[in-house]
Design an enzyme around this catalytic site. Structure first.
Site, short mmCIF file in Angstrom:
data_model
loop_
_atom_site.label_atom_id
_atom_site.label_comp_id
_atom_site.label_asym_id
_atom_site.label_seq_id
_atom_site.Cartn_x
_atom_site.Cartn_y
_atom_site.Cartn_z
N GLY A 1 49.91 20.51 54.11
CA GLY A 1 48.55 20.21 54.56
C GLY A 1 48.38 18.89 55.27
O GLY A 1 47.28 18.33 55.28
N GLU B 1 52.06 19.71 67.64
CA GLU B 1 52.45 20.97 67.01
C GLU B 1 51.44 22.09 67.24
O GLU B 1 51.81 23.24 67.46
CB GLU B 1 52.64 20.75 65.51
N ARG C 1 62.02 11.76 56.36
CA ARG C 1 63.05 12.50 57.08
C ARG C 1 63.67 11.71 58.23
O ARG C 1 62.98 11.12 59.04
CB ARG C 1 62.46 13.80 57.62
N ARG D 1 39.78 24.84 62.51
CA ARG D 1 39.81 24.14 61.23
C ARG D 1 38.63 23.17 61.09
O ARG D 1 38.07 23.01 60.00
CB ARG D 1 41.15 23.40 61.07
#
Length: 459
Positions: A214, A239, A381, A248
């Site tokens: 989310g 993205e 990451r 949304r």
């Protein structure tokens, strides 16, 4: 470069500057405040200045003999004109009183040359239809930024009296701007505001999570909360298509059923409500860019244009690992190095624009195999540089997604519970922020434990 365009230079001034440095013991310290080696037009002058700087850094004496000897030792004496030329430089000096002015002349001519060469390159790129126009715009912004850095002398050396005055002035501004303890951009969550004071100018905030947890929904909530206070928002979505973000936002602003909206089964009343939500959202100062191949340099160029119009107060980037990191001048970089560079550029963007930058990032898979599934800083990451450059790191966690019935730390029911762990806070405290959300993450608000939990734990 066009043949009829000549580059400005002044040989005599360059010679005087070098001559003064060779003769005057402390002249090199002043010259180094204004000049770099490449600012000299002539190659032999660049070589001599580089030698003088090297000797100074090595704490060696500088005079005609030592300089000539150093050049001879490095097989560069003949290339610069021999011992005669070193002597000639010294004989050119009448007085060192105007060294600062002479240095500024050399610097001014260098900047003019860079502008001429840069604009010539931009003209060539603009005429080449194989070059993307946004690359031309980015190069133009980069040229302007670089020239600006050289042209404007930033005086960063302050005595304590000045520093204390500046510090108190900044503190006074915080007091005047504070609204219930929020001195920056409102986050929309009470506990997050308390711990951060709101998003602060020049800070890089990294919001990290595993895929599908989310990140984007939380970022949209934060962006909408900021915009509702009148803050100008730039939301860069690498993205997701802009219309999907629009979906949304409408669901956030209304009570329309998310499943019905996505499947086209919205009733007349919900359709009317969606229109009303869209009308209200249309008034918010949010700019959304969904270019799928944008880079940090592209975002910087866009942000500068908006900033010049007074339309950029906070920047959201969704997300780091998808940003175009191509650097055609350095093809040997690995992915980790590219991510590190992008993270560093994001921090520099925050400082240059003097606004908060909220940068979304992915976490490694290791978090899924850890007991409790709670993310840690080490899970960021591909690069520890993300943690290094960030002023704040928020790790997003939803216990229910991990099959947990309750949160392992608080015992709160996991269903509808979201956790933002402030794992790093350069200028404040760390800890967990709890928030409530519905299943589709279209409704986010401050967390209040269920009455059953409160009753159970009040005993």
């Amino acid at each position: 470069m066009e043949k009829n365009i000549s580059l400005p230079f002044d040989c005599d001034t360059e010679e005087v500057v070098l001559g003064v440095i060779i003769l005057e013991k402390n002249a090199i310290t002043m010259a180094m405040q204004y000049l770099r080696t490449e600012m000299f037009y002539y190659d032999n002058h660049q070589t001599i200045f580089a030698t003088l700087v090297r000797m100074y850094n090595e704490r060696r004496d500088i005079d005609i003999i030592t300089v000539a000897d150093e050049l001879r030792r490095r097989n560069e004496l003949d290339k610069v004109g021999g011992p005669f030329y070193i002597t000639k430089l010294s004989s050119q000096v009448v007085s060192s009183a105007h060294l600062q002015s002479h240095c500024l002349i050399v610097k001014d001519l260098f900047i003019r040359r860079e502008v001429i060469k840069g604009i010539s390159k931009l003209l060539s790129s603009a005429q080449d239809m194989m070059v993307d126009v946004m690359d031309v715009v980015c190069d133009m912004q980069e040229l302007a930024s670089q020239v600006e850095k050289d042209a404007v002398k930033m005086d960063n050396l302050r005595d304590m009296e000045t520093l204390m005055e500046d510090t108190l002035q900044l503190a006074k501004q915080r007091m005047e701007n504070s609204v219930n303890g929020v001195t920056g951009v409102d986050t929309g969550l009470t506990d997050l505001n308390k711990m951060t004071g709101g998003w602060q100018n020049s800070e890089l905030v990294v919001l990290a999570a595993r895929p599908a947890v989310g990140k984007t929904m939380v970022a949209l909530f934060l962006a909408k909360a900021a915009a509702k206070t009148g803050v100008n928002v730039l939301f860069c979505s690498i993205e997701m298509q802009g219309e999907r973000l629009g979906d949304r936002l409408i669901l956030m602003e209304s009570t329309v059923n998310p499943h019905a909206w996505r499947t086209g089964l919205t009733g007349d009343q919900e359709w009317k409500e969606a229109h009303e939500a869209a009308r209200e959202l249309s008034t918010l100062p949010i700019k959304i860019d969904d270019n799928p191949s944008m880079s940090i340099d592209y975002i910087r160029a866009e942000a500068r244009l908006l900033k010049n119009k007074g339309k950029c107060d906070i920047i959201f980037i969704d997300y780091l690992q998808l940003s175009d990191m191509k650097d055609h001048s350095r093809n040997n970089r690995n992915r980790e190095q590219e991510v590190a560079i992008a993270a560093r550029k994001s921090k520099m963007l925050a400082k240059e624009m003097n606004c908060p930058v909220i940068l979304l990032s992915q976490l490694n898979r290791e978090v899924e195999s850890r007991f409790g599934n709670r993310p840690q800083l080490a899970d960021l990451r591909e690069s520890g540089a993300i943690e290094q450059d960030a002023d704040i790191v928020l790790l997003l966690h939803r216990p229910a997604m991990m099959g947990q019935a309750t949160d392992t730390e608080t015992g709160y029911p996991a269903e509808g519970l979201g956790i933002l762990n402030i794992a790093k806070h350069r200028n404040g405290e760390t800890g967990n922020i709890h928030f409530s959300h519905n299943k589709s993450m279209t409704k986010i608000c401050d967390y209040v434990p269920p009455m059953e939990w409160l009753m159970k734990h009040s005993k």
